[in-house]
Design a protein around this motif. Structure first.
Motif, mmCIF file in Angstrom:
data_model
loop_
_atom_site.group_PDB
_atom_site.id
_atom_site.type_symbol
_atom_site.label_atom_id
_atom_site.label_comp_id
_atom_site.label_asym_id
_atom_site.label_seq_id
_atom_site.Cartn_x
_atom_site.Cartn_y
_atom_site.Cartn_z
ATOM 1 N N PHE A 317 0.819 -1.214 0.000
ATOM 2 C CA PHE A 317 0.000 0.000 0.000
ATOM 3 C C PHE A 317 0.854 1.267 0.000
ATOM 4 C CE2 PHE A 317 -3.360 -2.921 0.739
ATOM 5 C CZ PHE A 317 -4.510 -2.275 0.309
ATOM 6 N N TRP A 318 2.043 1.195 0.521
ATOM 7 C CA TRP A 318 2.946 2.343 0.410
ATOM 8 C C TRP A 318 3.279 2.581 -1.064
ATOM 9 C CZ3 TRP A 318 5.300 5.158 4.497
ATOM 10 C CH2 TRP A 318 6.250 6.112 4.083
ATOM 11 N N PHE A 319 3.611 1.486 -1.766
ATOM 12 C CA PHE A 319 3.928 1.592 -3.191
ATOM 13 C C PHE A 319 2.718 2.078 -3.981
ATOM 14 C CE2 PHE A 319 3.986 -0.431 -7.411
ATOM 15 C CZ PHE A 319 5.139 0.150 -7.940
ATOM 16 N N ARG A 320 1.545 1.525 -3.669
ATOM 17 C CA ARG A 320 0.336 1.923 -4.411
ATOM 18 C C ARG A 320 -0.028 3.381 -4.138
ATOM 19 N NH1 ARG A 320 -4.027 -2.815 -3.674
ATOM 20 N NH2 ARG A 320 -5.239 -1.390 -4.963
ATOM 21 N N THR A 321 0.193 3.828 -2.917
ATOM 22 C CA THR A 321 -0.090 5.233 -2.611
ATOM 23 C C THR A 321 0.822 6.152 -3.429
ATOM 24 O OG1 THR A 321 -0.777 4.627 -0.374
ATOM 25 C CG2 THR A 321 -0.213 6.921 -0.759
ATOM 26 N N GLN A 322 2.102 5.764 -3.530
ATOM 27 C CA GLN A 322 3.035 6.545 -4.341
ATOM 28 C C GLN A 322 2.598 6.581 -5.802
ATOM 29 O OE1 GLN A 322 4.852 8.201 -1.856
ATOM 30 N NE2 GLN A 322 6.645 7.883 -3.170
ATOM 31 N N GLN A 323 2.190 5.449 -6.325
ATOM 32 C CA GLN A 323 1.808 5.353 -7.738
ATOM 33 C C GLN A 323 0.504 6.080 -8.034
ATOM 34 O OE1 GLN A 323 4.927 4.199 -8.851
ATOM 35 N NE2 GLN A 323 3.680 3.188 -10.411
ATOM 36 N N ILE A 341 -10.923 9.385 1.352
ATOM 37 C CA ILE A 341 -9.700 8.775 0.808
ATOM 38 C C ILE A 341 -9.169 7.725 1.772
ATOM 39 C CG2 ILE A 341 -7.317 9.215 0.126
ATOM 40 C CD1 ILE A 341 -9.362 10.226 -1.882
ATOM 41 N N PHE A 342 -9.149 8.071 3.056
ATOM 42 C CA PHE A 342 -8.659 7.149 4.077
ATOM 43 C C PHE A 342 -9.515 5.880 4.118
ATOM 44 C CE2 PHE A 342 -8.253 5.607 8.442
ATOM 45 C CZ PHE A 342 -6.877 5.663 8.637
ATOM 46 N N CYS A 343 -10.844 6.056 4.119
ATOM 47 C CA CYS A 343 -11.753 4.901 4.182
ATOM 48 C C CYS A 343 -11.666 4.060 2.912
ATOM 49 C CB CYS A 343 -13.189 5.382 4.389
ATOM 50 S SG CYS A 343 -13.478 6.131 6.014
ATOM 51 N N HIS A 344 -11.437 4.704 1.783
ATOM 52 C CA HIS A 344 -11.351 3.976 0.523
ATOM 53 C C HIS A 344 -10.152 3.023 0.532
ATOM 54 C CE1 HIS A 344 -11.952 3.342 -3.805
ATOM 55 N NE2 HIS A 344 -10.617 3.324 -3.883
ATOM 56 N N LEU A 345 -9.013 3.494 1.006
ATOM 57 C CA LEU A 345 -7.829 2.642 1.060
ATOM 58 C C LEU A 345 -8.014 1.498 2.060
ATOM 59 C CD1 LEU A 345 -4.982 5.307 0.878
ATOM 60 C CD2 LEU A 345 -5.706 3.729 -0.909
ATOM 61 N N PHE A 346 -8.653 1.814 3.172
ATOM 62 C CA PHE A 346 -8.925 0.749 4.138
ATOM 63 C C PHE A 346 -9.859 -0.305 3.542
ATOM 64 C CE2 PHE A 346 -6.814 2.496 7.737
ATOM 65 C CZ PHE A 346 -6.816 1.499 8.697
ATOM 66 N N ALA A 347 -10.883 0.150 2.831
ATOM 67 C CA ALA A 347 -11.835 -0.781 2.226
ATOM 68 C C ALA A 347 -11.145 -1.672 1.200
ATOM 69 C CB ALA A 347 -12.984 -0.011 1.587
ATOM 70 N N ALA A 409 -2.322 5.014 4.356
ATOM 71 C CA ALA A 409 -3.601 5.703 4.180
ATOM 72 C C ALA A 409 -3.553 7.095 4.812
ATOM 73 C CB ALA A 409 -4.726 4.877 4.801
ATOM 74 N N TYR A 410 -2.926 7.195 5.979
ATOM 75 C CA TYR A 410 -2.789 8.500 6.629
ATOM 76 C C TYR A 410 -1.941 9.436 5.779
ATOM 77 C CZ TYR A 410 -1.476 12.019 10.082
ATOM 78 O OH TYR A 410 -1.249 13.205 10.736
#
Length: 424
Positions: A317-323, A341-347, A409-410
């Motif tokens: 998820f770190w990599f995906r957040t960067q991308q 945005i935060f809830c979307h990544l958690f979901a 996510a944060y």
């Protein structure tokens, strides 16, 4: 939102396949470990049928015949049984001792000393153990009657030269303890050629060897002290085991040293002397060491797999957040809140876990059906065991997923839309 997450995960299936496989495989291993711990806990928490708290093994030894200290007088050399009973009485009168008993060497809790027996009733046959004990054994180890009552009935049965059987025997051959009372049962002791019919004087609560053993069939026979026992040679001591129950207020860290120093002279009679005093908890710890090591191994495995999940999730998820920083910035520019945005990544993470957990359920259910998992004679409902393992596994791995996604996510939530769109 859920439909969009599934579409997004499908579009990114090539990058998600590794984390998907990791979650599925780790779920199976975590489930296996959690199920094994559940079975062991269920076994550990059942009653033992005896109590070793404040109980000590008083080990007596005999002086070798070639020793200069060997007493050759007939009264001690040929009446070792009488000397042994005298020492038992001395222990019974000690102010710190609550009760005293002795057993044959083939019955010693937490040590695999056994003499086997075969129980027969009509066409039913069951193997078990024969245990020679002094009637006060039931008081020292606080063995209760099958109905939960005190040990008086058990002691009285042995004093009347009747046998005491465990509830396991009573249930198997007679249906319950009350039906077994005063009945006869056919028993063949180890090495005996013929069976003997014994009158059942009482039924004790079910007993097992240790916290991780099943309930076993066993019966108790009285051992001495008759005239033949008193007149036996001093070597009789080598076949007996002496136990004391210490008063709770006297049992402390200094008891063994103080008791040994105080009783060394009093417990020297003829060719018998006090060798050592050992708490029964020592033998318990020795026997349970392998089981405890296995439980530690399961816990270590759980921590190892949870760490792998955590590192895999946080890295992915770190990599995906960067991308996807530009995509996140665009969503914010179009009105998406930081919380969304935060809830979307958690979901995304939990949907991925749910998809990976489905095959894990089928795999583990088949492992249980094929009896590859931890086995036990306890009647644990398979569905309840399956659901308990599922809930525990989901709880552990879900926590790691939440922790692993939390920081990326944060970080994504704190992105500035203008900066991300400018970079794009």
């Amino acid at each position: 939102m859920l439909r969009m997450i599934f579409i997004q995960l499908w579009n990114e299936r090539k990058t998600n396949v590794l984390i998907y496989l990791e979650l599925a495989i780790v779920s199976v291993f975590l489930w296996y470990a959690a199920d094994a711990l559940l079975v062991n806990y269920k076994s550990y928490s059942r009653p033992l049928g005896f109590d070793i708290s404040h109980v000590y093994y008083v080990e007596l030894a005999t002086v070798p015949q070639n020793s200069a200290d060997y007493d050759t007088s007939a009264v001690h050399n040929q009446c070792g049984g009488a000397d042994f009973l005298t020492l038992r009485d001395r222990l019974a009168h000690h102010p710190k001792v609550e009760d005293v008993c002795f057993t044959s060497h083939v019955h010693f809790h937490y040590r695999f000393n056994n003499r086997f027996a075969s129980f027969r009733q009509d066409s039913l046959i069951r193997n078990g153990y024969v245990r020679y004990v002094d009637p006060s054994y039931f008081r020292v180890f606080k063995v209760k009657a099958a109905d939960g009552g005190p040990s008086d009935k058990l002691e009285q049965a042995l004093r009347k030269n009747e046998v005491v059987i465990t509830s396991t025997v009573a249930d198997y051959f007679f249906g319950n303890a009350s039906k077994a009372q005063n009945r006869e049962i056919q028993i063949t002791d180890q090495g005996a050629q013929d069976s003997v019919f014994y009158r059942i004087g009482a039924v004790s609560e079910p007993q097992r060897y240790s916290e991780f053993h099943e309930y076993s069939c066993a019966y108790y026979k009285p051992i001495g002290p008759d005239e033949a026992f008193r007149q036996s040679s001093v070597q009789v001591v080598n076949g007996l085991r002496l136990f004391i129950r210490v008063k709770p207020d006297a049992d402390n860290g200094y008891f063994v040293a103080d008791f040994t120093r105080e009783m060394s002279q009093q417990l020297r009679l003829g060719n018998i002397y006090l060798k050592e005093v050992v708490p029964m908890s020592y033998y318990r710890d020795e026997m349970l060491r392998s089981w405890v090591d296995n439980i530690r191994m399961y816990f270590s495995g759980i921590l190892f797999f949870l760490l792998n999940v955590f590192l895999g999730i946080i890295g992915t998820f770190w990599f995906r957040t960067q991308q996807r920083s530009a995509e996140i910035g665009l969503r914010m520019a179009l009105g998406a809140s930081r919380r969304n945005i935060f809830c979307h990544l958690f979901a995304e993470g939990f949907v991925l876990l749910g998809v990976a957990f489905v095959p894990a359920v089928f795999i583990f259910a088949n492992l249980m059906y094929l009896e590859v998992t931890e086995q036990s004679e306890m009647q644990i409902p398979m569905l309840g065991r399956l659901l308990c393992g599922m809930g525990t596994t989901l709880g552990m791995i879900g926590t790691m997923v939440a922790v692993g996604i939390g920081f990326p996510a944060y970080r994504a939530m704190r992105l500035q839309p203008a900066d991300t769109l400018h970079d794009e």
